[in-house]
Design an enzyme around this catalytic site. Structure first.
Site, PDB file in Angstrom:
ATOM      1  N   GLU A 100       0.857  -1.196   0.000  1.00  0.00           N
ATOM      2  CA  GLU A 100       0.000   0.000   0.000  1.00  0.00           C
ATOM      3  C   GLU A 100       0.889   1.241   0.000  1.00  0.00           C
ATOM      4  O   GLU A 100       1.949   1.239   0.617  1.00  0.00           O
ATOM      5  CB  GLU A 100      -0.874  -0.080   1.268  1.00  0.00           C
ATOM      6  CG  GLU A 100      -1.595   1.150   1.719  1.00  0.00           C
ATOM      7  CD  GLU A 100      -2.889   1.439   0.990  1.00  0.00           C
ATOM      8  OE1 GLU A 100      -2.817   1.552  -0.247  1.00  0.00           O
ATOM      9  OE2 GLU A 100      -3.933   1.585   1.636  1.00  0.00           O
ATOM     10  N   ASP A 104      -3.989   5.620   5.811  1.00  0.00           N
ATOM     11  CA  ASP A 104      -4.580   6.861   6.306  1.00  0.00           C
ATOM     12  C   ASP A 104      -5.653   6.471   7.344  1.00  0.00           C
ATOM     13  O   ASP A 104      -5.308   6.137   8.472  1.00  0.00           O
ATOM     14  CB  ASP A 104      -5.129   7.617   5.096  1.00  0.00           C
ATOM     15  CG  ASP A 104      -5.585   9.019   5.408  1.00  0.00           C
ATOM     16  OD1 ASP A 104      -4.906   9.705   6.171  1.00  0.00           O
ATOM     17  OD2 ASP A 104      -6.635   9.439   4.880  1.00  0.00           O
ATOM     18  N   THR A 108      -9.151   1.352   3.402  1.00  0.00           N
ATOM     19  CA  THR A 108      -8.828   0.650   2.158  1.00  0.00           C
ATOM     20  C   THR A 108      -8.065  -0.632   2.463  1.00  0.00           C
ATOM     21  O   THR A 108      -8.458  -1.724   2.026  1.00  0.00           O
ATOM     22  CB  THR A 108      -7.981   1.552   1.231  1.00  0.00           C
ATOM     23  OG1 THR A 108      -8.657   2.793   1.068  1.00  0.00           O
ATOM     24  CG2 THR A 108      -7.743   0.896  -0.112  1.00  0.00           C
ATOM     25  N   ARG A 166       2.332  11.692  -9.440  1.00  0.00           N
ATOM     26  CA  ARG A 166       2.727  10.330  -9.037  1.00  0.00           C
ATOM     27  C   ARG A 166       4.175   9.999  -9.408  1.00  0.00           C
ATOM     28  O   ARG A 166       4.835   9.223  -8.737  1.00  0.00           O
ATOM     29  CB  ARG A 166       1.848   9.291  -9.733  1.00  0.00           C
ATOM     30  CG  ARG A 166       0.422   9.246  -9.248  1.00  0.00           C
ATOM     31  CD  ARG A 166      -0.220   7.969  -9.736  1.00  0.00           C
ATOM     32  NE  ARG A 166      -1.669   8.012  -9.689  1.00  0.00           N
ATOM     33  CZ  ARG A 166      -2.403   7.743  -8.613  1.00  0.00           C
ATOM     34  NH1 ARG A 166      -1.818   7.394  -7.492  1.00  0.00           N
ATOM     35  NH2 ARG A 166      -3.721   7.809  -8.666  1.00  0.00           N
TER      36      ARG A 166
HETATM   37  P1  XMP Z   1      -7.437   5.029   3.791  1.00  0.00           P
HETATM   38  O1  XMP Z   1      -8.088   6.221   4.409  1.00  0.00           O
HETATM   39  O2  XMP Z   1      -8.420   4.052   3.234  1.00  0.00           O
HETATM   40  O3  XMP Z   1      -6.741   5.714   2.561  1.00  0.00           O
HETATM   41  O4  XMP Z   1      -6.378   4.421   4.661  1.00  0.00           O
HETATM   42  C1  XMP Z   1      -5.835   5.097   1.815  1.00  0.00           C
HETATM   43  C2  XMP Z   1      -5.825   5.713   0.443  1.00  0.00           C
HETATM   44  O5  XMP Z   1      -6.154   7.134   0.450  1.00  0.00           O
HETATM   45  C3  XMP Z   1      -5.265   7.838  -0.355  1.00  0.00           C
HETATM   46  N1  XMP Z   1      -4.530   8.823   0.471  1.00  0.00           N
HETATM   47  C4  XMP Z   1      -3.653   9.696   0.000  1.00  0.00           C
HETATM   48  N2  XMP Z   1      -3.231   9.922  -1.254  1.00  0.00           N
HETATM   49  N3  XMP Z   1      -1.807  11.623  -0.468  1.00  0.00           N
HETATM   50  C5  XMP Z   1      -2.321  10.904  -1.476  1.00  0.00           C
HETATM   51  O6  XMP Z   1      -1.929  11.117  -2.615  1.00  0.00           O
HETATM   52  C6  XMP Z   1      -2.181  11.456   0.829  1.00  0.00           C
HETATM   53  O7  XMP Z   1      -1.680  12.148   1.711  1.00  0.00           O
HETATM   54  C7  XMP Z   1      -3.163  10.430   1.062  1.00  0.00           C
HETATM   55  N4  XMP Z   1      -3.763   9.998   2.184  1.00  0.00           N
HETATM   56  C8  XMP Z   1      -4.586   8.992   1.781  1.00  0.00           C
HETATM   57  C9  XMP Z   1      -4.339   6.813  -0.954  1.00  0.00           C
HETATM   58  O8  XMP Z   1      -4.810   6.483  -2.242  1.00  0.00           O
HETATM   59  C10 XMP Z   1      -4.432   5.598  -0.076  1.00  0.00           C
HETATM   60  O9  XMP Z   1      -4.260   4.376  -0.742  1.00  0.00           O
HETATM   61 MG    MG Z   2      -5.085   8.779  -4.613  1.00  0.00          MG
END
Ligand code: XMP
Ligand code: MG
Length: 177
Positions: A100, A104, A108, A166
């Site tokens: 991953e 966050d 996911t 990216r």
């Molecule tokens: P969760 O909240 O499900 O999020 O843990 C995971 C996905 O959210 C995106 N994400 C970010 N993408 N900068 C990004 O470009 C960030 O600071 C960020 N925080 C969360 C990311 O796709 C990750 O897989």
């Molecule tokens: Mg993203």
């Protein structure tokens, strides 16, 4: 898109950390993985760059599978994750490491682990390049973490702002316009 003038994490810091993670993964899996090897299940799209570099620091035999997950904004508060791509081969009895970009809220990764558990892998663990522990909603811990960071929105090395940035070799914080 306005990024911090200097990177939060430099390309050299990433290179060194990824090399270290590769050694840790070999130490854990080289004997375990056996003939079948280890399977990286990469969470698209953010995990692509990290997984490609990490794989080149791993000597354990390795295969790739991919998952694509989307969490819809309107239902995000419910943590509703929908899969648009799933592994093509069964993971039954395999050693699986989910790759991953960033942990966050944890929704996911948690949904991906639940999806893969149904296949009954021999082992299932998570490797995240970045971790924002202060943002966690779903309790989940990665076995391997590259860098633990504060609550910044970050861009580069796979991470995007509206699909941009990216390809940057470093990780920047996004600044408000
Ligand atoms: P969760 O909240 O499900 O999020 O843990 C995971 C996905 O959210 C995106 N994400 C970010 N993408 N900068 C990004 O470009 C960030 O600071 C960020 N925080 C969360 C990311 O796709 C990750 O897989
Ligand atoms: Mg993203």
């Amino acid at each position: 898109m306005r990024l911090s003038p200097s990177p939060l994490i430099s390309a050299e810091q990433i290179r060194q950390r990824v090399a270290h993670l590769g050694r840790q993964i070999d130490a854990e899996y080289s004997s375990l993985a056996g003939e079948d090897g280890l399977i990286f299940v990469v969470i698209l799209t953010g995990g692509l760059f990290f997984s490609a570099d990490l794989a080149r620091n791993v000597n354990t035999p390795l295969r790739f599978e991919f998952v694509a997950a989307r969490s819809y904004e309107k239902t995000q508060s419910n943590g509703h994750v929908v899969f648009t791509h799933r592994p093509e081969r069964s993971l039954e009895g395999k050693h699986v490491l989910v790759i991953e970009d960033i942990l966050d809220t944890g929704r996911t990764a948690s949904a991906v682990l639940d999806l893969l558990k149904a296949d009954k892998p021999a082992s299932l663990a998570l490797c995240a390049l970045l971790d924002k522990p202060s943002r966690r909603i779903t309790p989940i811990q990665a076995k391997y973490v590259g860098f633990s960071i504060d609550d910044h929105f970050v861009v580069g090395y796979g991470l995007d702002y509206e699909q941009q940035g990216r390809h940057l070799p470093e990780i920047f914080t996004l600044e408000r316009e």
